[in-house]
Design a protein around this motif. Structure first.
Motif, PDB file in Angstrom:
ATOM      1  N   GLU A 187       0.838  -1.208   0.000  1.00  0.00           N
ATOM      2  CA  GLU A 187       0.000   0.000   0.000  1.00  0.00           C
ATOM      3  C   GLU A 187       0.874   1.258   0.000  1.00  0.00           C
ATOM      4  OE1 GLU A 187      -2.414  -3.339   1.689  1.00  0.00           O
ATOM      5  OE2 GLU A 187      -0.359  -2.612   1.967  1.00  0.00           O
ATOM      6  N   ALA A 188       1.954   1.220   0.790  1.00  0.00           N
ATOM      7  CA  ALA A 188       2.853   2.388   0.863  1.00  0.00           C
ATOM      8  C   ALA A 188       3.524   2.635  -0.480  1.00  0.00           C
ATOM      9  CB  ALA A 188       3.910   2.166   1.942  1.00  0.00           C
ATOM     10  N   LEU A 189       3.983   1.579  -1.123  1.00  0.00           N
ATOM     11  CA  LEU A 189       4.661   1.735  -2.423  1.00  0.00           C
ATOM     12  C   LEU A 189       3.686   2.212  -3.498  1.00  0.00           C
ATOM     13  CD1 LEU A 189       6.946  -1.402  -2.229  1.00  0.00           C
ATOM     14  CD2 LEU A 189       7.742   0.972  -2.355  1.00  0.00           C
ATOM     15  N   VAL A 190       2.465   1.682  -3.482  1.00  0.00           N
ATOM     16  CA  VAL A 190       1.448   2.155  -4.430  1.00  0.00           C
ATOM     17  C   VAL A 190       1.199   3.649  -4.218  1.00  0.00           C
ATOM     18  CG1 VAL A 190      -1.016   2.023  -5.027  1.00  0.00           C
ATOM     19  CG2 VAL A 190       0.338  -0.082  -4.793  1.00  0.00           C
ATOM     20  N   GLN A 191       1.098   4.052  -2.962  1.00  0.00           N
ATOM     21  CA  GLN A 191       0.880   5.472  -2.655  1.00  0.00           C
ATOM     22  C   GLN A 191       2.048   6.327  -3.135  1.00  0.00           C
ATOM     23  OE1 GLN A 191      -1.990   6.671  -1.530  1.00  0.00           O
ATOM     24  NE2 GLN A 191      -1.162   8.730  -1.733  1.00  0.00           N
ATOM     25  N   LEU A 192       3.264   5.824  -3.011  1.00  0.00           N
ATOM     26  CA  LEU A 192       4.441   6.606  -3.415  1.00  0.00           C
ATOM     27  C   LEU A 192       4.519   6.790  -4.932  1.00  0.00           C
ATOM     28  CD1 LEU A 192       7.264   5.322  -1.006  1.00  0.00           C
ATOM     29  CD2 LEU A 192       5.930   7.445  -0.862  1.00  0.00           C
ATOM     30  N   THR A 193       3.826   5.956  -5.713  1.00  0.00           N
ATOM     31  CA  THR A 193       3.821   6.178  -7.169  1.00  0.00           C
ATOM     32  C   THR A 193       3.061   7.456  -7.518  1.00  0.00           C
ATOM     33  OG1 THR A 193       1.788   4.892  -7.613  1.00  0.00           O
ATOM     34  CG2 THR A 193       3.897   3.693  -7.670  1.00  0.00           C
ATOM     35  N   ARG A 194       2.340   8.010  -6.546  1.00  0.00           N
ATOM     36  CA  ARG A 194       1.594   9.259  -6.770  1.00  0.00           C
ATOM     37  C   ARG A 194       2.351  10.479  -6.247  1.00  0.00           C
ATOM     38  NH1 ARG A 194      -2.617   5.708  -4.505  1.00  0.00           N
ATOM     39  NH2 ARG A 194      -3.955   4.968  -6.203  1.00  0.00           N
ATOM     40  N   SER A 195       3.573  10.287  -5.789  1.00  0.00           N
ATOM     41  CA  SER A 195       4.370  11.388  -5.227  1.00  0.00           C
ATOM     42  C   SER A 195       4.598  12.480  -6.274  1.00  0.00           C
ATOM     43  CB  SER A 195       5.723  10.839  -4.758  1.00  0.00           C
ATOM     44  OG  SER A 195       6.615  11.912  -4.496  1.00  0.00           O
ATOM     45  N   PRO A 196       4.683  13.753  -5.839  1.00  0.00           N
ATOM     46  CA  PRO A 196       5.023  14.821  -6.793  1.00  0.00           C
ATOM     47  C   PRO A 196       6.488  14.773  -7.238  1.00  0.00           C
ATOM     48  CG  PRO A 196       4.786  15.717  -4.567  1.00  0.00           C
ATOM     49  CD  PRO A 196       4.367  14.275  -4.503  1.00  0.00           C
ATOM     50  N   HIS A 197       7.298  13.932  -6.588  1.00  0.00           N
ATOM     51  CA  HIS A 197       8.737  13.887  -6.874  1.00  0.00           C
ATOM     52  C   HIS A 197       9.068  12.691  -7.756  1.00  0.00           C
ATOM     53  CE1 HIS A 197       9.376  17.047  -3.920  1.00  0.00           C
ATOM     54  NE2 HIS A 197       8.519  16.396  -3.153  1.00  0.00           N
ATOM     55  N   GLU A 198       9.682  12.960  -8.908  1.00  0.00           N
ATOM     56  CA  GLU A 198       9.935  11.918  -9.898  1.00  0.00           C
ATOM     57  C   GLU A 198      10.793  10.784  -9.347  1.00  0.00           C
ATOM     58  OE1 GLU A 198      12.139  11.447 -14.196  1.00  0.00           O
ATOM     59  OE2 GLU A 198      10.656  13.035 -13.998  1.00  0.00           O
ATOM     60  N   GLY A 199      11.816  11.125  -8.564  1.00  0.00           N
ATOM     61  CA  GLY A 199      12.692  10.086  -8.021  1.00  0.00           C
ATOM     62  C   GLY A 199      11.939   9.099  -7.143  1.00  0.00           C
ATOM     63  N   VAL A 200      10.996   9.615  -6.353  1.00  0.00           N
ATOM     64  CA  VAL A 200      10.186   8.752  -5.487  1.00  0.00           C
ATOM     65  C   VAL A 200       9.299   7.849  -6.345  1.00  0.00           C
ATOM     66  CG1 VAL A 200       8.403   8.702  -3.684  1.00  0.00           C
ATOM     67  CG2 VAL A 200      10.193  10.468  -3.627  1.00  0.00           C
TER      68      VAL A 200
END
Length: 418
Positions: free
Chosen positions: A103-116
């Protein structure tokens, strides 16, 4: 050797303890600690040590709770590296089973930061090689998130594009996920990524489209979204043999007849127009599939193999036809069945393509060759292959490739069971 020395000196445990100690505040320390664990986790032995001392839990905690993009990026990179050793340890499954990790990794695909976003997509790609993780990622909203990521990354770095396409490729191994990706609108962005000049990007996009094309509904979507010219271009022009191979297989799935009934649902005038359009696309696809297969057909070696029953003649053809990386591809029973059915197809081009594919999947030494050989025997393929090898009307390539597959199957029968 430095990584091993750090692990032996207790460095891995010290870094994990540091993360728990500094879990509130101290973003700079946490970013460096997670980055150091990411570097160590790239090593197979060190990655096991990271898991043993509680590193998975620590890194997932950072991915879930920390708001600093630097920490998020390094935590996701560390989890991606931990999950990259699926053949040699259990960390891939362990990361997927850690509460909240997917769930955390799926959420991080929506980060405003490209590297994340890039590291999170890379972690999900690696994790999707595990069957249970693949379904759990989908349950955690991974299909929707990764399709959205693929849509949004047309101007992103090749690294992010490759990982977004790769994660969708990994998820689409499951037919249920493949259908979901099609319904969520995943076909169009994958076609766009398949047009990339970057080899790693268009190769992973081709892999995803190959998986999607197995389903007739997705195959029709690929046609309607302009995917045939894109796949034809890849099949004929990519410098990556794997990209060309998977593009050819996607086109073969699309035009082996299974899509046709699905495509003709609608009014009679719509059906007539659609049928004419599909006929043109089919002709274009088959022409380029044939040209692709012929690039692996040395006329001299084929003539020698046709005139001789010696193993050496077939070995020479095999060596010139072999795509080394294709040995890493793993097909399901349904996919192997599809290629067996193609051997009976009225199109001589599809017969040759199917025999060429089965040759790649059964070459001794391939990672999944024995698995594929078992599936072929179970499905009664030897009889079909013998008929293809003996057919008077079949093209020479289909006949020689079918003989080689039969020889590969005989080799695997003599291998000790693993």
């Amino acid at each position: 050797e430095h990584k091993g020395a750090i692990a032996e000196a207790g460095g891995v445990k010290a870094l994990v303890d540091l993360i728990f100690k500094w879990s509130v505040g101290g973003d700079g320390v946490l970013e460096r600690a997670a980055g150091a664990l990411a570097n160590l986790a790239a090593d197979d032995k060190c990655s096991m040590e990271v898991a043993v001392v509680g590193g998975v839990h620590a890194l997932v905690m950072l991915a879930r709770n920390c708001k600093c993009e630097g920490v998020q990026e390094q935590a996701a990179r560390a989890l991606a590296n931990l999950a990259a050793h699926g053949d040699s340890n259990n960390n891939n499954a362990a990361v997927g089973q850690e509460a909240g990790a997917l769930e955390a990794l799926v959420q991080l695909t929506r980060s405003p930061h490209e590297g994340v976003r890039q590291e999170a997509a890379g972690a999900l790609w690696n994790l999707s090689f595990d069957d249970r993780n693949r379904e759990a990622i989908a349950s955690a909203g991974g299909v929707e998130a990764l399709v959205a990521l693929a849509h949004s990354c047309s101007n992103a770095s090749p690294g992010l594009q490759e990982r977004a396409a790769g994660a969708l490729w990994g998820l689409s191994v499951s037919e249920a996920n493949s259908i979901a990706i099609g319904r969520e609108g995943g076909v169009a962005p994958l076609i766009a990524l398949s047009r990339s000049d970057a080899e790693d990007v268009h190769e992973t996009a081709a892999g995803a489209l190959w998986n999607l094309a197995f389903n007739p509904g997705n195959a029709l979507r690929i046609v309607e979204e302009g995917g045939v010219p894109a796949l034809v271009h890849l099949c004929s022009s990519s410098i990556s043999k794997m990209a060309r191979f998977m593009a050819a297989l996607a086109l073969a799935y699309m035009f082996d007849g299974r899509m046709d009934e699905f495509a003709l649902i609608g009014t009679s005038s719509e059906s007539t127009s659609k049928s004419a359009s599909l006929d043109g696309a089919r002709r274009m696809a088959l022409k380029h599939i044939e040209a692709f297969v012929l690039t692996f057909s040395d006329p001299q070696a084929f003539s020698a193999a046709a005139a001789s029953s010696t193993p050496a003649a077939l070995t020479q053809v095999t060596e010139s036809a072999r795509i080394q990386e294709a040995g890493h591809l793993r097909c399901s029973g349904a996919e192997i069945g599809r290629f067996i059915a193609m051997l009976r197809n009225s199109s001589s081009i599809l017969k040759a393509c199917a025999a060429f594919a089965l040759l790649q999947f059964t070459i001794p030494g391939g990672r999944h060759a024995l698995h594929h050989a078992t599936l072929l025997h179970t499905a009664g393929a030897p009889r079909v292959l013998r008929a293809a090898a003996a057919a008077a009307t079949a093209p020479l390539e289909a006949k020689i490739f079918a003989r080689i597959v039969l020889r590969n199957l005989e080799h695997h029968q003599t291998e000790p069971a693993i």
